[in-house]
Design an enzyme around this catalytic site. Structure first.
Site, PDB file in Angstrom:
ATOM      1  N   GLU A  33       0.834  -1.215   0.000  1.00  0.00           N
ATOM      2  CA  GLU A  33       0.000   0.000   0.000  1.00  0.00           C
ATOM      3  C   GLU A  33       0.865   1.260   0.000  1.00  0.00           C
ATOM      4  OE1 GLU A  33      -3.766   0.060   0.578  1.00  0.00           O
ATOM      5  OE2 GLU A  33      -3.793  -2.031  -0.030  1.00  0.00           O
TER       6      GLU A  33
ATOM      7  N   HIS B 284      -4.149   1.526   7.675  1.00  0.00           N
ATOM      8  CA  HIS B 284      -2.774   1.841   7.256  1.00  0.00           C
ATOM      9  C   HIS B 284      -2.032   2.366   8.480  1.00  0.00           C
ATOM     10  CE1 HIS B 284      -4.359   2.744   2.943  1.00  0.00           C
ATOM     11  NE2 HIS B 284      -3.721   1.588   2.922  1.00  0.00           N
TER      12      HIS B 284
ATOM     13  N   CYS C 288      -3.049  11.061   3.913  1.00  0.00           N
ATOM     14  CA  CYS C 288      -3.416  10.153   2.817  1.00  0.00           C
ATOM     15  C   CYS C 288      -3.312  10.870   1.483  1.00  0.00           C
ATOM     16  CB  CYS C 288      -4.861   9.682   2.941  1.00  0.00           C
ATOM     17  SG  CYS C 288      -5.242   8.821   4.442  1.00  0.00           S
TER      18      CYS C 288
HETATM   19  O1  SUG Z   1      -7.805   2.841   0.500  1.00  0.00           O
HETATM   20  N1  SUG Z   1     -10.632   4.904   0.752  1.00  0.00           N
HETATM   21  C1  SUG Z   1      -9.178   4.762   0.770  1.00  0.00           C
HETATM   22  C2  SUG Z   1      -8.561   5.711   1.765  1.00  0.00           C
HETATM   23  C3  SUG Z   1      -7.082   5.730   1.656  1.00  0.00           C
HETATM   24  C4  SUG Z   1      -6.426   6.423   2.792  1.00  0.00           C
HETATM   25  N2  SUG Z   1      -5.024   6.423   2.628  1.00  0.00           N
HETATM   26  C5  SUG Z   1      -4.118   6.394   3.615  1.00  0.00           C
HETATM   27  N3  SUG Z   1      -4.433   6.069   4.844  1.00  0.00           N
HETATM   28  N4  SUG Z   1      -2.907   6.634   3.320  1.00  0.00           N
HETATM   29  C6  SUG Z   1      -8.787   3.325   1.075  1.00  0.00           C
HETATM   30  O2  SUG Z   1      -9.422   2.710   1.939  1.00  0.00           O
HETATM   31  C7  SUG Z   1     -12.871   4.539  -0.155  1.00  0.00           C
HETATM   32  C8  SUG Z   1     -13.535   4.482  -1.512  1.00  0.00           C
HETATM   33  C9  SUG Z   1     -15.022   4.297  -1.405  1.00  0.00           C
HETATM   34  O3  SUG Z   1     -15.480   3.622  -0.463  1.00  0.00           O
HETATM   35  O4  SUG Z   1     -15.762   4.825  -2.265  1.00  0.00           O
HETATM   36  C10 SUG Z   1     -11.350   4.387  -0.249  1.00  0.00           C
HETATM   37  O5  SUG Z   1     -10.856   3.801  -1.183  1.00  0.00           O
END
Ligand code: SUG
Length: 444
Positions: free
Chosen positions: A174, A250, A371
């Protein structure tokens, strides 16, 4: 060598929506099927970029990705014209259509892992696109992420952009969300800390029970190998499986580091003392002392850290030798966190300033300030060698605000993904964007 950190924020794409696609990410699940506002989301992100650039922090952006992902839809049997593909997918597989439309590349902390040239064996800055193979809607991002990174960091004298690791559970990766670089200064060799959630080839190792671990030790080791990192300056730390099960999907939801400071929750790691010991020893080798800023559960319970995204903050070095913590508004709304932050800046810690942003559109999908950005430390020569069209300036900010105002909708509901006009709008917007950023062929 003198070097400076740039934050590459993801420019939110025109199809930003709430589809509840990320099992294990509490916000994504709680806001499933509510209406989003892509225009506001993009403007909120741009406001953060503009404000940090105006403060003198290195700020650039990564462009959104082509949506919907017609290649995905056609590869699973939807045929005909684009409009027919969309209408059949909307009827037969609406969740997969939402995956094909996801604007999730906005969270660029997951675009890649980055090692600056000071850390790598060949003296180049290395990037490995993250395969994100734990989630269907994110598993194809790496193709366009690698393409964008190669377009921006083209000069192979300075940069190496690696393709994603094999997209299989053993190598779940990730990116920078599970990677932190600690150092004395951005231009000198640092310690790269990889935090993983599980080990593929050790069935006895602890792992979360409820939610998926999205990073494996094997993936982290592979990235370190690709980047030519020195063993004595590379540290692998297991994330606490219990916090993954509480929604910490994460590591950057429970810890953030910058220079020699590590701001973290006491429950972040499976073995806190062991983790700190490894970091101290490695940092000693680069002449730095770890400044561990630990937040106790009694002050901020894990649930409050997840609700506020306290640790999904950006920790930025300032000219006065102190650091600013870039936080979302939600940190002021969770009382334990607001009280903690007040004491933190008052008590003489290295963090002497809080910078707040309204990022609610992204936060509702579990994406906070950290993020939304990919950190890239660059020497002056490297900064001059990268593509300049993505560097945030006041002029670029205004150009992009006008572009967003022209192309983005201010309301998107799940049913709107079936509208063939949306695909055309997104296509036209991105076509124009590639010209505005000076990256022709980006979406070819
Ligand atoms: O991968 N949310 C992302 C958020 C990413 C956050 N990134 C970090 N913590 N670095 C994920 O979970 C939600 C999309 C949706 O539900 O429509 C989403 O992909």
């Amino acid at each position: 060598m003198s070097a400076r950190e740039f934050n590459f924020d993801g420019l939110v794409g025109p199809s930003h929506n709430y589809a509840g696609l990320s099992f294990g990410n509490v916000a994504s699940f709680s806001n499933v099927k509510s209406a989003s506002n892509p225009k506001l989301a993009a403007l909120q992100g741009l406001a953060k970029m503009r404000a940090l650039a105006a403060r003198g922090f290195g700020q650039a952006l990564l462009p959104p990705q082509d949506r919907p992902n017609f290649r995905l839809l056609r590869s699973i049997g939807f045929t005909g014209s684009d409009a027919e593909v969309l209408s059949k997918a909307a009827k037969e597989a609406p969740v997969i259509l939402a995956c094909a439309y996801s604007a999730s590349p906005m969270w660029t902390a997951n675009a890649a892992t980055v090692s600056p040239s000071a850390d790598s064996a060949d003296g180049r800055a290395h990037f490995t696109a993250a395969n994100l193979n734990n989630k269907l809607h994110r598993a194809f991002e790496h193709e366009q992420s690698a393409r964008a990174l190669r377009a921006i960091f083209k000069d192979d004298k300075h940069f190496a952009v690696h393709a994603a690791l094999p997209g299989t559970p053993a190598f779940s990766d990730e990116g920078a969300a599970n990677h932190t670089r600690l150092c004395k200064s951005h231009g000198s060799a640092g310690v790269e800390m990889f935090v993983y959630g599980r080990t593929e080839f050790d069935a006895s190792a602890p792992a979360p029970k409820k939610y998926p671990a999205r990073q494996t030790l094997e993936a982290s080791q592979a990235v370190a190998r690709l980047h030519g990192l020195a063993a004595e300056r590379t540290v692998y730390i297991q994330q606490n499986p219990d916090v993954i099960d509480q929604g910490v999907f994460h590591n950057d939801v429970i810890a953030v580091g910058n220079a020699n400071a590590l701001f973290y929750h006491e429950q972040a790691f499976a073995d806190e003392a062991g983790a700190l010991d490894q970091l101290r020893r490695a940092l000693d080798g680069v002449g730095a002392d770890l400044n561990a800023i630990r937040v106790d559960t009694t002050r901020v319970p894990v649930a409050d850290a997840v609700a506020s995204y306290l640790f999904n903050s950006q920790l930025l070095s300032k000219d006065n030798g102190k650091m600013a913590l870039v936080i979302p508004h939600e940190c002021q709304e969770v009382s334990s966190v607001a009280a903690y932050l007040q004491d933190l800046v008052a008590d003489g810690s290295v963090i002497d300033e809080l910078i707040h942003f309204d990022l609610r559109q992204s936060m509702r999908n579990g994406g906070g300030p950290a993020c939304l950005r990919l950190r890239v430390a660059l020497t002056d020569a490297e900064a001059a060698a990268m593509h300049q069209g993505v560097v945030m300036t006041e002029a670029l900010y205004h150009t992009l605000v006008a572009w967003v105002e022209k192309h983005y909708r201010d309301r998107l509901e799940p049913a709107d993904l079936a509208d063939p006009q949306l695909a055309i709008e997104v296509h036209n917007a991105l076509d124009e964007l590639s010209r505005l950023l000076g990256l022709p062929g980006l979406y070819a």
